[in-house]
Design a protein around this motif. Structure first.
Motif, short mmCIF file in Angstrom:
data_model
loop_
_atom_site.label_atom_id
_atom_site.label_comp_id
_atom_site.label_asym_id
_atom_site.label_seq_id
_atom_site.Cartn_x
_atom_site.Cartn_y
_atom_site.Cartn_z
N VAL A 1 58.92 21.05 53.18
CA VAL A 1 57.69 21.17 53.96
C VAL A 1 56.76 20.03 53.58
CG1 VAL A 1 55.66 22.59 54.45
CG2 VAL A 1 57.90 23.67 54.18
N LYS A 2 56.28 19.30 54.58
CA LYS A 2 55.42 18.14 54.35
C LYS A 2 53.96 18.58 54.28
CE LYS A 2 54.71 13.41 56.10
NZ LYS A 2 55.06 12.49 57.19
N ILE A 3 53.30 18.24 53.16
CA ILE A 3 51.89 18.57 53.00
C ILE A 3 51.14 17.36 52.45
CG2 ILE A 3 52.33 21.02 52.59
CD1 ILE A 3 51.31 19.41 49.54
N THR A 4 49.82 17.40 52.56
CA THR A 4 48.97 16.37 51.98
C THR A 4 47.96 17.04 51.05
OG1 THR A 4 49.19 14.90 53.88
CG2 THR A 4 47.28 14.55 52.44
N THR A 5 47.83 16.51 49.84
CA THR A 5 46.85 17.03 48.89
C THR A 5 45.70 16.04 48.75
OG1 THR A 5 48.07 16.04 47.05
CG2 THR A 5 48.59 18.32 47.59
N THR B 1 50.54 12.45 50.22
CA THR B 1 51.47 13.20 51.07
C THR B 1 52.78 13.42 50.34
OG1 THR B 1 50.45 12.30 53.07
CG2 THR B 1 52.68 13.18 53.28
N HIS B 2 53.30 14.64 50.44
CA HIS B 2 54.52 15.02 49.74
C HIS B 2 55.38 15.88 50.66
CE1 HIS B 2 52.28 14.04 45.98
NE2 HIS B 2 51.28 14.65 46.60
N THR B 3 56.69 15.78 50.50
CA THR B 3 57.59 16.74 51.12
C THR B 3 58.10 17.65 50.01
OG1 THR B 3 58.25 15.23 52.89
CG2 THR B 3 59.71 17.09 52.44
N ILE C 1 51.04 27.91 54.72
CA ILE C 1 51.74 28.57 55.83
C ILE C 1 51.52 27.82 57.14
CG2 ILE C 1 49.97 30.22 56.54
CD1 ILE C 1 52.21 32.28 56.84
N LYS C 2 50.35 27.20 57.30
CA LYS C 2 50.12 26.41 58.51
C LYS C 2 51.02 25.18 58.52
CE LYS C 2 45.73 28.02 60.13
NZ LYS C 2 44.61 27.67 61.00
N ALA C 3 51.18 24.57 57.36
CA ALA C 3 52.09 23.43 57.27
C ALA C 3 53.53 23.87 57.55
CB ALA C 3 52.00 22.79 55.89
N ASP D 1 35.89 33.77 50.79
CA ASP D 1 35.59 32.70 51.72
C ASP D 1 34.73 31.60 51.08
OD1 ASP D 1 36.04 31.88 54.44
OD2 ASP D 1 33.91 32.16 54.82
N LYS D 2 34.43 31.76 49.79
CA LYS D 2 33.53 30.82 49.13
C LYS D 2 34.23 29.91 48.12
CE LYS D 2 29.49 33.86 49.45
NZ LYS D 2 28.78 33.00 50.40
N GLY D 3 35.52 30.12 47.92
CA GLY D 3 36.22 29.34 46.91
C GLY D 3 36.31 27.85 47.25
N SER D 4 36.57 27.05 46.23
CA SER D 4 36.60 25.61 46.40
C SER D 4 38.01 25.05 46.61
CB SER D 4 35.97 24.93 45.17
OG SER D 4 36.62 25.37 43.98
N ALA D 5 38.97 25.94 46.88
CA ALA D 5 40.34 25.47 47.12
C ALA D 5 40.58 25.12 48.58
CB ALA D 5 41.35 26.52 46.66
N HIS D 6 39.63 25.45 49.46
CA HIS D 6 39.75 25.07 50.87
C HIS D 6 39.82 23.55 50.98
CE1 HIS D 6 39.54 28.77 53.05
NE2 HIS D 6 38.38 29.13 52.53
N GLY D 7 40.74 23.06 51.80
CA GLY D 7 40.82 21.63 52.04
C GLY D 7 41.63 20.85 51.04
N VAL D 8 42.12 21.52 49.99
CA VAL D 8 42.92 20.82 48.99
C VAL D 8 44.30 20.48 49.55
CG1 VAL D 8 44.04 21.00 46.73
CG2 VAL D 8 41.71 21.82 47.03
N VAL D 9 44.82 21.35 50.40
CA VAL D 9 46.15 21.15 50.99
C VAL D 9 46.05 21.25 52.50
CG1 VAL D 9 48.46 22.15 51.22
CG2 VAL D 9 47.40 22.03 48.98
N SER D 10 46.75 20.35 53.19
CA SER D 10 46.83 20.41 54.63
C SER D 10 48.24 20.00 55.07
CB SER D 10 45.79 19.49 55.29
OG SER D 10 46.02 18.15 54.92
N ALA D 11 48.56 20.23 56.32
CA ALA D 11 49.86 19.80 56.84
C ALA D 11 49.96 18.28 56.72
CB ALA D 11 50.02 20.23 58.29
N GLY D 12 51.15 17.79 56.32
CA GLY D 12 51.33 16.37 56.08
C GLY D 12 51.30 15.54 57.34
#
Length: 366
Positions: free
Chosen positions: A195-199, A216-218, A250-252, A355-366
């Motif tokens: 699964v390809k993601i971007t951190t 970006t990583h697979t 899961i979105k990735a 909904d307040k944590g700071s992990a949002h946006g750390v990972v996205s689909a690659g």
């Protein structure tokens, strides 16, 4: 194709303290990957019977009877997806503990009428809930308990107790149940080709054995499992932050499944179907290839942009920062919206610790 999308489970009538020795994993691929890769993949003869033989269903209907919420009747569906943290068999490499299996991850997936959009509500495993009386896996009666950790429902009464607990919490009938284990998750990702993601920042978590530089990583199966277990090097180190990583992953994964081109490659399709059917334990309404194919046919048009993911609105327990308590008014907003087949309003999660944590946006689909 069998019972298809209409088949349902029917009854008759952190702040975070030390995590301890448990190495928990999360299996979040079931409803997307296990279903989508099976579309058009039933085949005939040996292939059909081979895949059917991989499936072992759980008869939720017989165990719960008729004392359950009514069917919506509007064409929408609710699916409880669980990841078990059993350490038996091949899962033993992820650590040992004295307790039984627990539901490491729980997601209530609501497929809206028309099956073009979905909402996913992640239920933190440490949420304190009123667990109903259940029948244990050995047939003995398990008394209900106030302020029990959510994931103990699976521990004391297996899938049926988990379904019963979610139905009591939400007032929603679970039309289907799907469970995946650690090893099945890894194999599914490897068979998919990663699964390809971007951190956006470095991840270095010795507990989950994952080290990634920004970029970006697979990810292969082992790395994917590490990512969805990670919490110590991202955000505030809480389990709520880990849920945010899981939701991004899961979105990735959905994007990867839709772009991998398995339908033009019969061998790839068979390998994925074989792995997926070995990885999951579904309810008895999805325990044949034909039923799964029909179910998958109703989900195949869903893309990552069509899936809205939230965490159950919670606050940290003032008596124990390792536990969370549902926010009553906000959780009612969530469940009422789904019961009415409407989008979850933003106001429902605005004041939630999840909904307040700071992990949002750390990972996205690659």
């Amino acid at each position: 194709m069998g019972d298809g999308i209409s088949s349902r489970i029917r009854g008759r009538g952190t702040r975070r303290g030390k995590p301890g020795g448990r190495r928990r994993a999360t299996v979040i691929a079931a409803w997307s990957a296990a279903a989508l890769v099976l579309v058009g993949g039933s085949g005939a003869g040996y292939v059909y019977f081979k895949l059917n033989g991989n499936l072992k269903g759980v008869d939720i209907n017989a165990q719960l009877g008729g004392d359950r919420p009514a069917d919506s009747g509007d064409g929408s569906q609710n699916i409880l997806v669980l990841g078990s943290d059993s350490r038996s068999g091949a899962n033993a490499e992820y650590g040992t503990d004295g307790g039984g299996a627990r539901s490491d991850t729980a997601m209530v997936v609501h497929i809206y009428k028309g099956h073009k959009k979905a909402s996913v509500v992640s239920v933190p495993r440490d949420t304190l809930v009123d667990r109903p009386a259940c029948t244990g896996s050995d047939g003995t009666a398990e008394a209900g308990r106030r302020l029990a950790m959510f994931n103990t429902a699976y521990e004391v009464g297996g899938p049926a107790c988990a379904v019963k607990t979610v139905e009591q919490m939400s007032g929603l009938r679970m039309d289907h149940y799907i469970e995946v284990d650690f090893t099945g998750f890894k194999k599914l990702i490897d068979t998919l080709g990663g699964v390809k993601i971007t951190t956006t920042q470095a991840i270095d978590d010795p507990k989950s054995h994952l080290t990634l530089a920004p970029g970006t990583h697979t990810l292969d199966g082992e790395q994917s499992l590490g990512l969805v277990r990670t919490r110590h090097s991202v955000g505030d180190g809480s389990d709520l932050g880990r849920i945010q990583l899981q939701q991004s992953f899961i979105k990735a994964l959905i994007e990867q499944v839709k772009s991998v081109g398995v339908f033009s490659n019969p061998k790839k399709l068979y390998d994925l179907a074989d792995t997926a059917t070995r990885a999951i334990t579904p309810d008895s309404q999805l325990d044949t290839v034909n039923k799964l194919v029909g179910f998958a046919g109703g989900l195949k048009d869903l893309g990552a942009r069509d899936v809205h993911m939230v965490t159950l609105p919670v606050r940290y327990d003032p008596q124990d920062p390792n536990r969370v308590l549902p926010l009553p008014a906000a959780t009612r907003q969530v469940w009422t919206a789904l019961k009415q087949d409407k989008p979850i309003p933003a106001s429902a999660t605005r004041d939630s610790a999840g909904d307040k944590g700071s992990a949002h946006g750390v990972v996205s689909a690659g």
